[in-house]
Design a protein around this motif. Structure first.
Motif, PDB file in Angstrom:
ATOM      1  N   TYR A   1      46.081  22.545  32.938  1.00  0.00           N
ATOM      2  CA  TYR A   1      47.501  22.829  32.915  1.00  0.00           C
ATOM      3  C   TYR A   1      48.197  22.161  34.099  1.00  0.00           C
ATOM      4  CZ  TYR A   1      51.715  25.367  33.952  1.00  0.00           C
ATOM      5  OH  TYR A   1      53.002  25.679  34.261  1.00  0.00           O
TER       6      TYR A   1
ATOM      7  N   PRO B   1      51.838  21.989  35.805  1.00  0.00           N
ATOM      8  CA  PRO B   1      53.214  22.483  35.756  1.00  0.00           C
ATOM      9  C   PRO B   1      54.188  21.319  35.778  1.00  0.00           C
ATOM     10  CG  PRO B   1      52.009  23.373  37.648  1.00  0.00           C
ATOM     11  CD  PRO B   1      51.145  22.354  37.030  1.00  0.00           C
ATOM     12  N   LEU B   2      55.324  21.528  35.176  1.00  0.00           N
ATOM     13  CA  LEU B   2      56.326  20.463  35.085  1.00  0.00           C
ATOM     14  C   LEU B   2      56.700  19.972  36.479  1.00  0.00           C
ATOM     15  CD1 LEU B   2      57.891  19.151  32.735  1.00  0.00           C
ATOM     16  CD2 LEU B   2      59.832  20.506  33.462  1.00  0.00           C
TER      17      LEU B   2
ATOM     18  N   ASP C   1      54.952  19.529  38.855  1.00  0.00           N
ATOM     19  CA  ASP C   1      53.935  18.651  39.409  1.00  0.00           C
ATOM     20  C   ASP C   1      53.945  17.270  38.780  1.00  0.00           C
ATOM     21  OD1 ASP C   1      52.567  19.503  41.506  1.00  0.00           O
ATOM     22  OD2 ASP C   1      50.727  20.048  40.444  1.00  0.00           O
TER      23      ASP C   1
ATOM     24  N   VAL D   1      61.736  23.865  31.067  1.00  0.00           N
ATOM     25  CA  VAL D   1      60.388  23.580  30.580  1.00  0.00           C
ATOM     26  C   VAL D   1      60.355  23.267  29.088  1.00  0.00           C
ATOM     27  CG1 VAL D   1      59.084  24.775  32.365  1.00  0.00           C
ATOM     28  CG2 VAL D   1      59.908  26.047  30.415  1.00  0.00           C
ATOM     29  N   PHE D   2      61.321  23.768  28.327  1.00  0.00           N
ATOM     30  CA  PHE D   2      61.375  23.452  26.889  1.00  0.00           C
ATOM     31  C   PHE D   2      62.730  22.808  26.564  1.00  0.00           C
ATOM     32  CE2 PHE D   2      59.097  27.595  27.263  1.00  0.00           C
ATOM     33  CZ  PHE D   2      57.812  27.097  27.110  1.00  0.00           C
TER      34      PHE D   2
ATOM     35  N   THR E   1      61.005  31.193  31.904  1.00  0.00           N
ATOM     36  CA  THR E   1      59.774  30.432  32.111  1.00  0.00           C
ATOM     37  C   THR E   1      59.963  29.376  33.204  1.00  0.00           C
ATOM     38  OG1 THR E   1      59.485  30.704  29.742  1.00  0.00           O
ATOM     39  CG2 THR E   1      57.890  29.339  30.857  1.00  0.00           C
TER      40      THR E   1
ATOM     41  N   LEU F   1      60.033  31.170  36.651  1.00  0.00           N
ATOM     42  CA  LEU F   1      58.748  31.735  37.055  1.00  0.00           C
ATOM     43  C   LEU F   1      57.691  30.661  37.304  1.00  0.00           C
ATOM     44  CD1 LEU F   1      58.356  34.880  34.761  1.00  0.00           C
ATOM     45  CD2 LEU F   1      59.112  34.783  37.127  1.00  0.00           C
ATOM     46  N   GLN F   2      57.714  29.604  36.483  1.00  0.00           N
ATOM     47  CA  GLN F   2      56.558  28.713  36.463  1.00  0.00           C
ATOM     48  C   GLN F   2      56.784  27.339  37.077  1.00  0.00           C
ATOM     49  OE1 GLN F   2      54.600  31.332  35.779  1.00  0.00           O
ATOM     50  NE2 GLN F   2      53.275  29.812  34.823  1.00  0.00           N
TER      51      GLN F   2
ATOM     52  N   ARG G   1      58.937  26.083  39.526  1.00  0.00           N
ATOM     53  CA  ARG G   1      59.561  25.820  40.823  1.00  0.00           C
ATOM     54  C   ARG G   1      58.800  24.734  41.578  1.00  0.00           C
ATOM     55  NH1 ARG G   1      58.063  30.394  42.989  1.00  0.00           N
ATOM     56  NH2 ARG G   1      57.201  31.063  40.996  1.00  0.00           N
ATOM     57  N   THR G   2      59.524  23.950  42.344  1.00  0.00           N
ATOM     58  CA  THR G   2      58.877  22.858  43.068  1.00  0.00           C
ATOM     59  C   THR G   2      58.019  23.403  44.205  1.00  0.00           C
ATOM     60  OG1 THR G   2      59.273  20.751  44.134  1.00  0.00           O
ATOM     61  CG2 THR G   2      60.773  22.536  44.702  1.00  0.00           C
ATOM     62  N   ARG G   3      57.261  22.542  44.834  1.00  0.00           N
ATOM     63  CA  ARG G   3      56.356  23.002  45.893  1.00  0.00           C
ATOM     64  C   ARG G   3      57.144  23.592  47.072  1.00  0.00           C
ATOM     65  NH1 ARG G   3      56.655  17.252  46.653  1.00  0.00           N
ATOM     66  NH2 ARG G   3      55.292  16.760  44.921  1.00  0.00           N
TER      67      ARG G   3
END
Lengths: 208, 585
Positions: free
Chosen positions: B3, B5-6, B8, B113-114, B189, B192-193, B195-197
């Motif tokens: 997986y 993440p976007l 990344d 994300v979508f 989503t 929660l999922q 977010r940048t570093r």
């Protein structure tokens, strides 16, 4: 940094990158499965609210329990089979490198969907037979709820079938993509969830 | 599949690069374009609702002077005004507009994300608006049932629009809810999922906390409206009796029997009350960021603000029946709901204190966005305080059907969020368009709107105390209303027309500035949050150029002692960090 630490720390005290360079999603599963989980919670809320309405309306005096047609057992078997084949497709898929019809997983996925269509067709026949027997949607609040709940359930299954058909299209065209594997997995989860909802509804409608 | 993440996926090109005019501006999957599409549609439909309110006010202020306003049209205007403002303007503009624009930018991602689902969300929303507005053109016109659509009245003969308008309203609501769900899944989503570093949850700006919590509320509250709409639709089209009791019409027994109108009210308000906070929480978040930026001071009590947003969100599901005191209920229920209603005032008041304490000894810049934000604090306190009155059963019962309630909810739920909308629209205008707006025109717009709305709603409280009933087409002769009440009503109408006309200033400003405004640099306000740090203004597709930003600090490093500027952007490591970093090497 754990979620607990994250939401309890004093952010103004810390400058720099906590725990290195990696972004930190809250959950470790994929975006799609998180979205599906949230969606399943929403659907649960919808059915719970229908149930609340069901129990309140039941108490109002004019409720005559509906004798459910035996065909519903057949429909339940179809939905159960559908769910089982979806799961088999996922399990099979883990053990093979490509997903197409001949390899098994694709075929099982296809059968799973067809059985779901059979379930919906079966539900339609039940509605038809009830209407023919003079037990239409207007005859009693119990009937009205039967039509309402089964219809809402069927609509959710149709939504699942839309996703299923898109995945199937990709399998049929041999578009190799890890997304197909994900679609299969998520379809299976959704199918199990709708089976669970249906079993719950069936029990409720049978005994009240 | 591993997986990724976007956030990344650091390639410069997102997966859905637009190739033509159509994919760039019409069937666009870019969150910024979708945000503008949402915003434009919401503002357009909001103007329709504004026009309807002026027609209503004309009838109340100057009865029978406009020939085409008959009782049926009046109720249709009331209904459509309410529904459009609450759902199709405020919900859509805050979440569909600002949510879409700000979530990826403030979280440091390239997009939602979508993206495809996001695009569908807008198009479903547009269809819901078209279906809603089409009810003006069907036989019988739109529904006149009031925005609450209470059964049995909403689908019974005699109510305007019972022929087709109500059905279109229900269909439109269902489509809207589908649109909202698709958008909402995206916002949650993404936040929660993706977010940048370095962007931990507690480094998120309060705007994002407001949008996140409101979206979760929406995802759980809209199902109640969906259920109510579907069941009401069944009663209307298929003749079932979920909500419809037995009724006699012109001496004949109707076909319905045994349904429960109160059940509809419970379902409606189980959605309806959280809906207030679906609108208010994003407003709380946005106004916090505007205030902090223009006060050059960190937001007071950031963590308290976050937990207050979450607490308000949770409590908002426990107060719905305070809208139903006059429907009759067990006194213990009334006591329970009065208590929860008063409890919710605690985190809300806490937020107000924190805004005021943020302003306290700040280096205030009284520009247009800040004026609107401070104006919001005034109107929100006024609307909130009258809410404490109405939360109590014994006070609510005599006031419930009077103009006091109209004044209360317009102050707290109408004027306050709209002032935040203007604050936010002015605040982010330079980022969205790359141009500055005209400051003088903006300030004139603020004072006309702010003072004008007080001229409308303050007198309404007095009309309510006099006992002037709401929802009436005309008052007729009564003993308890003095003639001066009518004079006050006429004045309110004039103020309403004045405020409506003053909004032209806003549109002139934003359209004129689009071409002739001074070019804005990337960060004209000296703000810390990520959306102001994009390499291009307005941000290009993909937002961040070749590399995603890295976040080193929280969102409110304003006026940090010893620092050369009075703000430190979230993506700036700062000298301390650099020293430490080099020390390690």
């Amino acid at each position: 940094m754990s979620l607990f630490n994250d939401v309890t720390n004093k952010p103004w005290n810390h400058v720099g990158l906590p725990d290195g360079i990696e972004p930190k999603p809250v959950f470790s599963s994929s975006d799609a499965s998180i979205a599906l989980t949230i969606f399943l919670i929403i659907v649960s809320v919808i059915f719970s609210l229908f149930l609340v309405a069901y129990f309140i309306r039941m108490e109002l005096g004019d409720w005559v329990p509906l004798a459910l047609p035996g065909q519903l057992w057949l429909n339940t078997a179809a939905l159960l089979g559908s769910s089982v084949f979806m799961q088999l497709a996922v399990l099979r898929n883990y053990r093979q490198t490509n997903t197409d019809f001949s390899s098994g997983a694709g075929l099982m996925f296809f059968i799973g969907g067809v059985l779901a269509i059979a379930f919906i067709a079966g539900q339609y026949l039940v509605w038809d037979s009830l209407v023919a027997a003079g037990q239409g949607v207007r005859s009693n609040p119990a009937n009205a709820f039967f039509f309402l709940l089964t219809a809402v359930h069927a609509v959710h299954l149709l939504g699942g079938l839309w996703v299923w058909s898109r995945a199937l299209f990709r399998i049929a065209n041999n578009i190799a993509s890890p997304a197909i594997q994900q679609s299969m997995k998520l379809c299976a989860v959704y199918w199990h969830f709708l089976l669970l909802i249906w079993v719950g509804l069936f029990v409720l409608l049978s005994y009240t | 599949m591993a997986y990724v993440p976007l956030a990344d996926q650091d390639d410069a090109h997102a997966l859905h690069d637009p190739h033509s005019f159509v994919t760039k501006y019409i069937w666009s999957q870019d969150h910024k374009v979708i945000a503008i599409q949402y915003g434009g549609t919401a503002i357009f439909v909001g103007l329709v609702a504004l026009g309807l309110s002026i027609l209503m006010r004309l009838q109340i202020g100057f009865p029978d002077t406009v020939s085409f306003i008959d009782p049926a049209f009046y109720y249709q205007a009331v209904t459509m005004h309410g529904m459009i403002m609450v759902i199709y303007l405020l919900t859509a503009l805050f979440l569909g507009g600002f949510g879409n624009y700000l979530v990826p930018l403030m979280c440091g991602t390239r997009d939602m994300v979508f993206p495809f689902l996001n695009m569908l969300s807008f198009w479903f929303y547009l269809v819901s608006v078209i279906v809603l507005l089409s009810s003006f053109f069907v036989t019988g016109g739109p529904t006149g049932a009031g925005w609450t659509l209470y059964a049995p009245q909403s689908i019974s003969q005699g109510t305007p629009g019972h022929e087709g308008g109500i059905l279109l309203m229900l269909i439109s609501l269902v489509i809207f809810i589908i649109a909202f769900t698709m958008g909402g899944l995206n916002y949650v989503t993404t936040i929660l999922q993706a977010r940048t570093r370095g962007m931990t949850l507690m480094r998120l700006p309060l705007s994002i906390w407001g949008i996140l919590t409101a979206t979760i509320l929406g995802l759980f509250a809209f199902p109640a409206l969906l259920v109510a709409a579907i069941m009401l639709g069944f009663d209307l089209v298929l003749g079932t009796s979920f909500f419809m009791p037995a009724m006699i019409h012109l001496g004949e027994q109707g076909s319905h029997e045994g349904g429960s109108p109160i059940l509809f009210q419970h379902l409606f308000w189980f959605f309806g009350h959280p809906e207030v906070y679906i609108v208010a929480l994003p407003a709380f978040g946005l106004v916090s960021d505007v205030i902090s930026t223009h006060a050059r001071k960190n937001i007071f009590g950031y963590r308290m603000m976050v937990w207050a947003i979450i607490a308000i969100g949770g409590l908002s599901f426990m107060v719905w029946a305070h809208h139903m005191y006059v429907s009759g209920m067990n006194p213990y229920f009334g006591f329970f709901f009065a208590t929860t209603t008063l409890v919710i005032a605690v985190p809300t008041a806490l937020k107000v204190y924190n805004w005021v304490l943020t302003l306290w000894q700040g280096n205030l810049r009284l520009n247009t966005p800040m004026l609107f934000a401070i104006g919001f604090i005034f109107t929100f306190v006024h609307g909130g305080l009258t809410g404490l009155f109405l939360g109590n059963v014994i006070v609510d019962v005599p006031l419930s059907d009077t103009y006091f309630v109209v004044a209360h909810f317009h102050m707290v739920m109408g004027v306050s969020p709209v002032l935040v909308l203007f604050a936010a629209l002015y605040h982010w205008y330079p980022k969205v368009t790359g141009r500055m707006f005209n400051e003088t025109l903006g300030k004139v717009h603020f004072w006309c709107t702010f003072l004008g709305t007080y001229a409308i709603y303050l007198p309404m409280h007095y009309l309510g105390f006099l006992g002037m009933p709401r929802r009436y087409f005309e008052m007729g002769a009564t003993d308890f209303l003095p003639a001066s009440a009518q004079a006050l009503n006429a004045n309110i109408t004039l103020a309403a027309i004045f405020v409506a006309i003053a909004q032209i200033l806003f549109f002139v400003n934003i359209f004129w500035s689009l071409r002739h405004g001074e070019k804005a640099d990337g960060n004209p306000w000296g703000a810390t949050t990520l959306e102001w740090q994009t390499p291009d203004t307005p941000p290009k597709h993909g937002n961040w150029g070749p590399e995603l930003p890295t976040v080193y600090r929280w969102a409110y490093d304003y006026s940090v002692p010893g620092h050369k500027q009075d703000f430190i952007p979230q993506n700036e490591p700062g000298e301390e960090y650099e020293k430490l970093h080099h020390g390690k090497r």
